[in-house]
Write an enzyme that holds these catalytic residues in place. Structure first.
Site, PDB file in Angstrom:
ATOM      1  N   ARG A 122      21.781 -43.977  10.075  1.00  0.00           N
ATOM      2  CA  ARG A 122      20.667 -43.639   9.186  1.00  0.00           C
ATOM      3  C   ARG A 122      20.005 -42.307   9.549  1.00  0.00           C
ATOM      4  O   ARG A 122      18.864 -42.057   9.182  1.00  0.00           O
ATOM      5  CB  ARG A 122      19.622 -44.766   9.147  1.00  0.00           C
ATOM      6  CG  ARG A 122      20.161 -46.071   8.571  1.00  0.00           C
ATOM      7  CD  ARG A 122      19.042 -47.063   8.278  1.00  0.00           C
ATOM      8  NE  ARG A 122      19.578 -48.235   7.605  1.00  0.00           N
ATOM      9  CZ  ARG A 122      20.000 -49.325   8.228  1.00  0.00           C
ATOM     10  NH1 ARG A 122      19.962 -49.381   9.546  1.00  0.00           N
ATOM     11  NH2 ARG A 122      20.465 -50.347   7.534  1.00  0.00           N
ATOM     12  N   LYS A 144      21.663 -28.180   2.444  1.00  0.00           N
ATOM     13  CA  LYS A 144      22.495 -28.860   1.444  1.00  0.00           C
ATOM     14  C   LYS A 144      23.739 -29.420   2.134  1.00  0.00           C
ATOM     15  O   LYS A 144      24.439 -28.693   2.837  1.00  0.00           O
ATOM     16  CB  LYS A 144      22.929 -27.890   0.344  1.00  0.00           C
ATOM     17  CG  LYS A 144      21.913 -27.675  -0.756  1.00  0.00           C
ATOM     18  CD  LYS A 144      22.552 -26.870  -1.876  1.00  0.00           C
ATOM     19  CE  LYS A 144      21.621 -26.680  -3.038  1.00  0.00           C
ATOM     20  NZ  LYS A 144      22.254 -25.938  -4.143  1.00  0.00           N
ATOM     21  N   GLU A 186      29.496 -14.313  -1.910  1.00  0.00           N
ATOM     22  CA  GLU A 186      28.171 -14.895  -1.687  1.00  0.00           C
ATOM     23  C   GLU A 186      27.170 -13.824  -1.254  1.00  0.00           C
ATOM     24  O   GLU A 186      25.996 -13.871  -1.610  1.00  0.00           O
ATOM     25  CB  GLU A 186      28.242 -16.006  -0.637  1.00  0.00           C
ATOM     26  CG  GLU A 186      29.016 -17.241  -1.074  1.00  0.00           C
ATOM     27  CD  GLU A 186      28.244 -18.138  -2.042  1.00  0.00           C
ATOM     28  OE1 GLU A 186      27.098 -17.796  -2.426  1.00  0.00           O
ATOM     29  OE2 GLU A 186      28.802 -19.173  -2.436  1.00  0.00           O
ATOM     30  N   LYS A 228      17.789 -16.283   1.887  1.00  0.00           N
ATOM     31  CA  LYS A 228      18.016 -17.723   1.722  1.00  0.00           C
ATOM     32  C   LYS A 228      16.838 -18.507   2.292  1.00  0.00           C
ATOM     33  O   LYS A 228      16.331 -19.445   1.649  1.00  0.00           O
ATOM     34  CB  LYS A 228      19.314 -18.120   2.438  1.00  0.00           C
ATOM     35  CG  LYS A 228      19.683 -19.617   2.355  1.00  0.00           C
ATOM     36  CD  LYS A 228      20.225 -19.971   0.990  1.00  0.00           C
ATOM     37  CE  LYS A 228      20.684 -21.424   0.906  1.00  0.00           C
ATOM     38  NZ  LYS A 228      22.057 -21.647   1.377  1.00  0.00           N
ATOM     39  N   GLU A 238      15.418 -27.720  -4.429  1.00  0.00           N
ATOM     40  CA  GLU A 238      15.952 -27.160  -5.661  1.00  0.00           C
ATOM     41  C   GLU A 238      15.247 -27.690  -6.909  1.00  0.00           C
ATOM     42  O   GLU A 238      15.857 -28.029  -7.913  1.00  0.00           O
ATOM     43  CB  GLU A 238      17.467 -27.431  -5.765  1.00  0.00           C
ATOM     44  CG  GLU A 238      18.204 -26.441  -6.654  1.00  0.00           C
ATOM     45  CD  GLU A 238      19.705 -26.559  -6.509  1.00  0.00           C
ATOM     46  OE1 GLU A 238      20.275 -25.690  -5.832  1.00  0.00           O
ATOM     47  OE2 GLU A 238      20.294 -27.496  -7.058  1.00  0.00           O
ATOM     48  N   ARG A 242      14.801 -22.382  -6.168  1.00  0.00           N
ATOM     49  CA  ARG A 242      16.047 -22.381  -5.392  1.00  0.00           C
ATOM     50  C   ARG A 242      17.288 -22.325  -6.277  1.00  0.00           C
ATOM     51  O   ARG A 242      18.369 -21.932  -5.827  1.00  0.00           O
ATOM     52  CB  ARG A 242      16.096 -23.603  -4.469  1.00  0.00           C
ATOM     53  CG  ARG A 242      17.316 -23.601  -3.545  1.00  0.00           C
ATOM     54  CD  ARG A 242      17.207 -24.615  -2.433  1.00  0.00           C
ATOM     55  NE  ARG A 242      18.428 -24.639  -1.641  1.00  0.00           N
ATOM     56  CZ  ARG A 242      18.578 -25.308  -0.502  1.00  0.00           C
ATOM     57  NH1 ARG A 242      17.578 -26.008  -0.017  1.00  0.00           N
ATOM     58  NH2 ARG A 242      19.723 -25.280   0.149  1.00  0.00           N
ATOM     59  N   ASN A 246      22.102 -20.400  -7.239  1.00  0.00           N
ATOM     60  CA  ASN A 246      23.317 -20.862  -7.909  1.00  0.00           C
ATOM     61  C   ASN A 246      23.919 -19.783  -8.803  1.00  0.00           C
ATOM     62  O   ASN A 246      24.837 -20.071  -9.587  1.00  0.00           O
ATOM     63  CB  ASN A 246      23.017 -22.114  -8.751  1.00  0.00           C
ATOM     64  CG  ASN A 246      22.714 -23.332  -7.897  1.00  0.00           C
ATOM     65  OD1 ASN A 246      23.313 -23.515  -6.847  1.00  0.00           O
ATOM     66  ND2 ASN A 246      21.775 -24.139  -8.338  1.00  0.00           N
ATOM     67  N   HIS A 249      27.519 -19.826  -9.688  1.00  0.00           N
ATOM     68  CA  HIS A 249      28.104 -21.080  -9.225  1.00  0.00           C
ATOM     69  C   HIS A 249      28.377 -22.087 -10.340  1.00  0.00           C
ATOM     70  O   HIS A 249      29.253 -22.944 -10.195  1.00  0.00           O
ATOM     71  CB  HIS A 249      27.213 -21.730  -8.165  1.00  0.00           C
ATOM     72  CG  HIS A 249      27.297 -21.060  -6.836  1.00  0.00           C
ATOM     73  ND1 HIS A 249      26.928 -19.740  -6.644  1.00  0.00           N
ATOM     74  CD2 HIS A 249      27.714 -21.508  -5.630  1.00  0.00           C
ATOM     75  CE1 HIS A 249      27.122 -19.418  -5.374  1.00  0.00           C
ATOM     76  NE2 HIS A 249      27.601 -20.470  -4.742  1.00  0.00           N
ATOM     77  N   HIS A 253      31.937 -23.118 -10.137  1.00  0.00           N
ATOM     78  CA  HIS A 253      32.378 -24.456  -9.744  1.00  0.00           C
ATOM     79  C   HIS A 253      33.357 -25.032 -10.755  1.00  0.00           C
ATOM     80  O   HIS A 253      34.294 -25.749 -10.396  1.00  0.00           O
ATOM     81  CB  HIS A 253      31.177 -25.395  -9.595  1.00  0.00           C
ATOM     82  CG  HIS A 253      30.477 -25.265  -8.290  1.00  0.00           C
ATOM     83  ND1 HIS A 253      29.257 -25.847  -8.017  1.00  0.00           N
ATOM     84  CD2 HIS A 253      30.819 -24.611  -7.146  1.00  0.00           C
ATOM     85  CE1 HIS A 253      28.891 -25.565  -6.790  1.00  0.00           C
ATOM     86  NE2 HIS A 253      29.820 -24.808  -6.239  1.00  0.00           N
ATOM     87  N   HIS A 265      36.471 -20.899  -2.755  1.00  0.00           N
ATOM     88  CA  HIS A 265      35.128 -20.953  -3.332  1.00  0.00           C
ATOM     89  C   HIS A 265      34.563 -19.569  -3.662  1.00  0.00           C
ATOM     90  O   HIS A 265      34.035 -19.348  -4.752  1.00  0.00           O
ATOM     91  CB  HIS A 265      34.188 -21.683  -2.366  1.00  0.00           C
ATOM     92  CG  HIS A 265      32.772 -21.761  -2.839  1.00  0.00           C
ATOM     93  ND1 HIS A 265      32.385 -22.525  -3.923  1.00  0.00           N
ATOM     94  CD2 HIS A 265      31.646 -21.156  -2.389  1.00  0.00           C
ATOM     95  CE1 HIS A 265      31.084 -22.398  -4.108  1.00  0.00           C
ATOM     96  NE2 HIS A 265      30.613 -21.578  -3.209  1.00  0.00           N
TER      97      HIS A 265
END
Length: 363
Positions: A122, A144, A186, A228, A238, A242, A246, A249, A253, A265
């Site tokens: 946990r 993330k 990136e 960042k 996000e 934030r 993306n 992306h 993606h 990527h």
């Protein structure tokens, strides 16, 4: 040449240490921070062969107990089966809630390890030791984590911040050129979406960057991490701001998924950035000069800028609908208004999106 910046998140704040020969300093740093009683270094088989022993030595020399646990390299390992196998390995070796994980590798390793840390017992602490340019400037910072499922990328995951990020820019010397260039996508994202001056700097300093000049690389990585960190501090989960990270992306993606994750990527993101730049021009949001500038910088870094012709627009649309950034069936795009400035919108005419996905040239 070591430099440190802070990701300010209150009680969950953490340092990002950037520089040369940082790998050897990780053991003493973790001894000082007392992140865990015992450490499991999680790494793919390729990176473990390159840097696993060096990191083990740094920790054991500092008097820390540690184990190295590996998994097969590649995006294909970024799934729930790998999480289960790694969790079983931790349990078999007696790791408990007072122990910690270390992600040694690229974005796949960081995403897997962060997610594993978030759910094992946990939640146990972890630190990031990114070894690819893409991970150093982006995925290792911000918390993330997640894995892929057949329906899309990163659809299962959570936000879980590391205790620290250690970036050794020396390890980029062993990075395959294709992976370095993918990381540059990136890097360019930050300039194109947030900082026009940095965008210009990337164009002017291309020779020294590609030659891995230490001063240029450390500045570049630091500047990306600063941007960042600034965005994450304002919008950790996000909810709004934030989402500008993306940029490239959403379509990227979809392109990556359409390739069966055979396209790396960074290359997919480069294609996605050029696609949304052209989408912005078609929608009257950005001038043609903006799309041209982004196109020229991507090409200068030998990055792809067009959607492969065998990727059908229909298939891409399907992946867009299952993207985790889609809300209520509406696909949100991060579109440039100009270099260094973006807007987030779902108000895009179907005809414009269809033209971009079909690869129709701008008039």
């Amino acid at each position: 040449m070591e430099q440190t910046i802070e990701v300010g998140l209150g009680e969950r704040s953490y340092p990002i240490c950037i520089g040369s020969k940082v790998l050897a300093q990780i053991g003493p740093a973790l001894q000082d921070k007392q992140v865990g009683k015992r450490y499991a270094i999680i790494s793919d088989d390729q990176v473990a062969a390159l840097y696993g022993e060096a990191l083990l030595h740094s920790l054991t020399k500092a008097g820390l107990a540690c184990e190295l646990i590996t998994f097969p390299h590649g995006e294909a390992s970024k799934n729930l089966a790998t999480i289960g196998q790694l969790a079983s390995a931790l349990a078999e070796q007696g790791f408990d809630r007072k122990d910690a994980l270390i992600a040694l590798g690229g974005g796949v390793t960081g995403d897997i390890t962060g997610f594993l840390a978030a759910i094992y017992m946990r939640g146990i602490p972890f630190v990031q030791v990114p070894t690819t340019l893409l991970a150093q400037v982006d995925s290792s910072v911000g918390g993330k984590t997640g894995v892929d499922i057949p329906q899309g990328k990163n659809l299962i995951g959570c936000f879980y911040q590391p205790q620290a990020v250690f970036i050794d820019t020396d390890v980029l010397s062993t990075l395959p050129r294709e992976e370095f260039l993918g990381g540059m996508a990136e890097v360019i994202k930050y300039g194109a979406s947030i900082d026009a001056e940095f965008f210009t700097w990337l164009g002017e300093n291309r020779p020294s960057i590609l030659a891995l000049d230490a001063t240029s690389i450390i500045y570049m990585v630091r500047r990306c991490c600063e941007m960042k960190a600034d965005v994450v501090e304002q919008d950790e989960r996000e909810g709004g701001l934030r989402r500008i990270l993306n940029f490239g992306h959403t379509i990227g993606h979809a392109v990556e998924a359409a390739s069966g994750y055979q396209l790396i990527h960074g290359f997919a993101v480069a294609i996605g950035m050029q696609a949304v730049a052209e989408l912005a021009v078609r929608a009257g949001i950005a001038p043609l000069a903006c799309a041209t500038a982004i196109n020229e910088l991507l090409l200068a870094y030998e990055l792809p800028v067009t959607i492969p012709k065998d990727y059908s627009a229909e298939a891409l649309r399907g992946y867009l609908q299952t993207d985790k950034k889609t809300v209520g069936g509406r696909v949100f795009f991060v579109l440039p208004e100009g270099v260094g400035k973006v807007r987030i919108t779902d108000a895009i005419a179907e005809v414009h999106l269809d033209a971009v996905l079909a690869g129709q040239p701008l008039a």
